[in-house]
Design a protein around this motif. Structure first.
Motif, short mmCIF file in Angstrom:
data_model
loop_
_atom_site.label_atom_id
_atom_site.label_comp_id
_atom_site.label_asym_id
_atom_site.label_seq_id
_atom_site.Cartn_x
_atom_site.Cartn_y
_atom_site.Cartn_z
N UNK A 134 63.56 65.44 42.24
CA UNK A 134 62.34 65.62 43.01
C UNK A 134 62.60 66.43 44.28
N UNK A 135 63.67 66.09 45.00
CA UNK A 135 64.00 66.82 46.22
C UNK A 135 64.34 68.28 45.89
N UNK A 136 65.10 68.47 44.84
CA UNK A 136 65.51 69.80 44.40
C UNK A 136 64.29 70.69 44.18
N UNK A 137 63.30 70.16 43.43
CA UNK A 137 62.14 71.00 43.10
C UNK A 137 61.15 71.10 44.25
N UNK A 138 61.10 70.10 45.12
CA UNK A 138 60.28 70.24 46.32
C UNK A 138 60.79 71.38 47.20
N UNK A 139 62.10 71.40 47.41
CA UNK A 139 62.70 72.47 48.22
C UNK A 139 62.54 73.83 47.54
N UNK A 140 62.86 73.87 46.24
CA UNK A 140 62.75 75.13 45.50
C UNK A 140 61.31 75.65 45.51
N UNK A 141 60.34 74.73 45.36
CA UNK A 141 58.94 75.16 45.32
C UNK A 141 58.46 75.63 46.69
N UNK A 142 58.95 74.98 47.76
CA UNK A 142 58.56 75.45 49.09
C UNK A 142 59.14 76.84 49.34
N UNK A 232 48.04 79.75 32.94
CA UNK A 232 48.00 80.36 34.27
C UNK A 232 47.80 81.86 34.16
N UNK A 233 48.48 82.48 33.22
CA UNK A 233 48.29 83.90 32.97
C UNK A 233 47.52 84.02 31.65
N UNK A 234 46.23 83.84 31.76
CA UNK A 234 45.34 83.91 30.59
C UNK A 234 43.92 84.07 31.11
N UNK A 235 42.96 84.13 30.20
CA UNK A 235 41.55 84.22 30.58
C UNK A 235 40.90 82.84 30.66
N UNK A 236 41.65 81.79 30.33
CA UNK A 236 41.07 80.45 30.19
C UNK A 236 41.13 79.71 31.53
N UNK A 237 39.96 79.36 32.02
CA UNK A 237 39.80 78.71 33.32
C UNK A 237 39.90 77.19 33.14
N UNK A 248 47.63 68.66 41.30
CA UNK A 248 48.30 69.22 40.12
C UNK A 248 48.00 70.71 39.97
N UNK A 249 48.97 71.48 39.55
CA UNK A 249 48.74 72.92 39.33
C UNK A 249 47.81 73.14 38.16
N UNK A 250 47.10 74.23 38.17
CA UNK A 250 46.16 74.54 37.09
C UNK A 250 46.03 76.04 36.93
N UNK A 268 46.33 80.67 47.50
CA UNK A 268 46.99 79.94 46.41
C UNK A 268 48.36 80.53 46.04
N UNK A 269 49.28 80.43 46.97
CA UNK A 269 50.64 80.95 46.76
C UNK A 269 51.55 79.96 46.02
N UNK A 270 51.19 78.69 46.00
CA UNK A 270 52.08 77.66 45.44
C UNK A 270 52.26 77.82 43.94
N UNK A 271 53.39 77.33 43.44
CA UNK A 271 53.68 77.36 42.01
C UNK A 271 53.48 75.98 41.38
N UNK A 272 54.31 75.02 41.77
CA UNK A 272 54.25 73.70 41.16
C UNK A 272 53.37 72.72 41.93
N UNK A 273 53.39 72.81 43.25
CA UNK A 273 52.70 71.82 44.08
C UNK A 273 51.65 72.50 44.96
#
Length: 343
Positions: A134-142, A232-237, A248-250, A268-273
């Motif tokens: 969790x810490x690893x991906x929080x830091x990586x995502x920031x 995320x990279x599609x036409x589907x909303x 949650x990301x969408x 909306x720059x975030x990836x995971x969070x």
């Protein structure tokens, strides 16, 4: 065989076998779950109507003519192989190298390959592994969030990042429309963050926990890819209801980021969070996608980026222009009336 040619040969096979590699975004399981989510959205839209956005079948909804009749869609298909085989081959080892440097710096020169024994047993070791992940991906995502912010806000970096935003329609391979210098900056920063986190863990715990995995992929990353990443990279909303869209990301979150509508620029720059965007005031989530239009603004001349070679070389030309303009501004002598009086 020459080591470089052998490495390129192995890299080529990894690219070809991307749909069978769980580490890759287009792993067939991630694609399959994205299709299932798309089907659920399609069924929900069909209730009370006979057609969905002009498509009378799910296959038509999944592969709409408005996407696949557009030159941008097929450029992404060609560019996937062009960039993966050339650009990514040149960048092999960048993330690992910066991770090793950061680990060595944080630990004062400890050997990252030396096997260390965990001081924990049983459930304690399991908890340590999950907390580390969790810490690893929080830091990586920031770090990813902040790097992404800089790629938009620093004119020199934007010349390379606009390659990714130049897609006028999107499908999963649009994810790979990236410039190698853009990748270089991102990989180096993420690698340094990864090395720092593992080094900090080593200092505190005396070892680096092994993250829990599924098919060889850390559980958190596997779930992120599993729950509709390719939409995320599609036409589907897909917009999560209420406050959940901030948790949650969408696909909707990322669609807004790719939109060139004035209300959506630099959002909306975030990836995971998504909460990074909440914290830093860059979050935007409209109720629907009526104003979402993919591409870049006219001043970025997205129409020039219409071939694989141009996607590589036009940003280099534009970056040189930005550099020379900056040098001229610095070198320009101040006029007498521009000087501030000495206090």
């Amino acid at each position: 065989m020459d080591p470089i040619l052998n490495s390129f040969y192995e890299h080529t096979w990894r690219v070809i076998l991307s749909p069978f590699d769980p580490v890759n975004r287009i792993f067939f399981v991630y694609l399959a779950t994205s299709i299932l989510i798309a089907f659920a959205i399609y069924r929900a839209k069909r209730r009370g109507s006979t057609e969905v956005e002009g498509e009378s079948s799910f296959l038509g909804y999944l592969f709409p003519k408005k996407v696949w009749s557009h030159p941008s869609a097929w450029l992404d298909v060609r560019y996937f192989f062009f960039h993966k085989l050339i650009g990514h081959f040149l960048l092999l080892g960048v993330m690992g190298a910066t991770a090793l440097v950061a680990f060595s710096w944080v630990t004062g020169g400890a050997d990252p390959f030396k096997e260390a024994v965990s001081p924990f047993k049983g459930w304690q070791e399991t908890v340590a592994a999950f907390v580390f992940m969790l810490v690893f991906y929080l830091v990586a995502d920031f770090i990813a969030f902040y790097v992404h912010y800089l790629q938009h806000k620093v004119p020199l970096l934007w010349q390379f990042h606009k390659v990714h935003h130049s897609a006028e329609v999107m499908h999963p391979l649009s994810n790979f429309r990236e410039h190698p210098i853009d990748n270089l900056f991102y990989l180096a920063a993420i690698g340094a963050g990864m090395g720092a986190v593992t080094g900090f863990s080593y200092n505190v715990l005396g070892y680096t926990p092994n993250m829990p995995t599924l098919l060889g992929v850390p559980v958190l990353m596997f779930l992120f890819n599993f729950v509709g990443y390719n939409l995320r990279h599609s036409h589907i909303w897909l917009r999560w209801p209420g406050v959940w869209s901030k948790v949650f990301p969408s696909s909707a979150h990322h669609h807004v980021h790719h939109s060139c509508h004035p209300d959506h620029l630099d959002k909306n720059f975030a990836f995971m969070f998504p909460f990074w965007d909440i914290l830093f005031g860059t979050y935007a989530m409209p109720e629907d996608n009526r104003d979402v239009k993919f591409g870049v603004t006219e001043k970025d001349r997205g129409h020039e980026l219409d071939s694989c070679l141009k996607l590589y070389f036009v940003p280099l030309k534009d970056a040189w222009r930005v550099l020379t303009q900056t040098k001229r501004k610095i070198a320009k002598p101040q006029q007498p009336h521009e000087r501030h009086p000495v206090e």
